[in-house]
Each structure stands twice: as C-alpha cells, then as structure tokens.
Write a protein that holds these residues in place. Structure first.
Motif, PDB file in Angstrom:
ATOM      1  N   SER A 108     -37.296 -17.305  18.902  1.00 42.48           N
ATOM      2  CA  SER A 108     -36.244 -16.315  18.733  1.00 42.48           C
ATOM      3  C   SER A 108     -35.411 -16.158  19.997  1.00 42.48           C
ATOM      4  N   SER A 146     -43.423 -17.667  18.536  1.00 41.80           N
ATOM      5  CA  SER A 146     -42.426 -16.878  17.821  1.00 41.80           C
ATOM      6  C   SER A 146     -41.380 -16.335  18.785  1.00 41.80           C
ATOM      7  N   ALA A 148     -34.052 -17.318  12.493  1.00 41.95           N
ATOM      8  CA  ALA A 148     -34.861 -16.188  12.953  1.00 41.95           C
ATOM      9  C   ALA A 148     -34.705 -15.016  11.987  1.00 41.95           C
ATOM     10  N   GLN A 162     -37.785 -10.901  14.256  1.00 43.30           N
ATOM     11  CA  GLN A 162     -37.824 -11.752  15.445  1.00 43.30           C
ATOM     12  C   GLN A 162     -36.657 -11.438  16.380  1.00 43.30           C
TER      13      GLN A 162
END
Length: 103
Positions: free
Chosen positions: A41, A37, A91, A95
C-alpha cells in the motif's frame, strides 16, 4: 515416586517449549503478512506530504479503529485523490487508510 515427578517436570518443560515455538511461529507469520500489506500500500501513496492526505489522518484513524464503519469526509477526499494519482492501484480502502496513518 521421585522418577514420576521428574517425568512430569520433563513433560511440562517440553510442552512449554512447544507452545512458545508455536506462538513465535504464528506471530512471525502475522508480522510478515502485515509488513507485506504495508509495503504494497505504501507503493501506492507516493506523493510525500499531500495536504489532502495529511488532513485525512484523523478520519483514517476512525476508519481503521471502527473496522471501516466510520468514513469521514477528509478520508473520502484522500482516497479519491490517491486513486486519481494511481488509477491502477489494487489497494483496498483499509490499506490506504493504514498507509495514511503511517505517514
């Protein structure tokens, strides 16, 4: 009687090992998910030390800590700025806020 104690001790030993292995597997999976993640991002926010983004750090911290309930003016400006730089980003606000904090 002695063999019964040995069996109980062996059972506890196996249970402890299985529990530790399960915990390690779970934390590895969570850590891997968070790393993916963060990586996705961070690809969105290329731009180094944008002043607008850096000014949003406190607001981003409040946003993340409140699970998205607190949205400061600086954070809103930074999110708009980042999305203007990369209009195709998928995103989420969370994020992007986490990425702002990682700078």
């Amino acid at each position: 009687m002695k063999s019964r104690y040995l069996m109980v001790a062996a059972s506890l030993s196996l249970a402890t090992t299985a529990s530790a292995s399960s915990f390690i597997g779970t934390t590895d999976a969570i850590g891997s998910s968070l790393a993916n993640s963060a990586e996705s991002s961070s690809n969105v926010t290329t731009g180094g030390n944008d002043k607008v983004v850096l000014q949003a750090r406190d607001d981003a911290a409040s946003f993340v800590a409140s699970d998205g309930a607190i949205r400061g003016v600086h954070l809103e400006a930074a999110l708009a700025h980042l999305r203007a730089q990369q209009p195709a980003t998928l995103a989420t606000d969370m994020q992007l806020a986490e990425d702002i904090l990682a700078r």
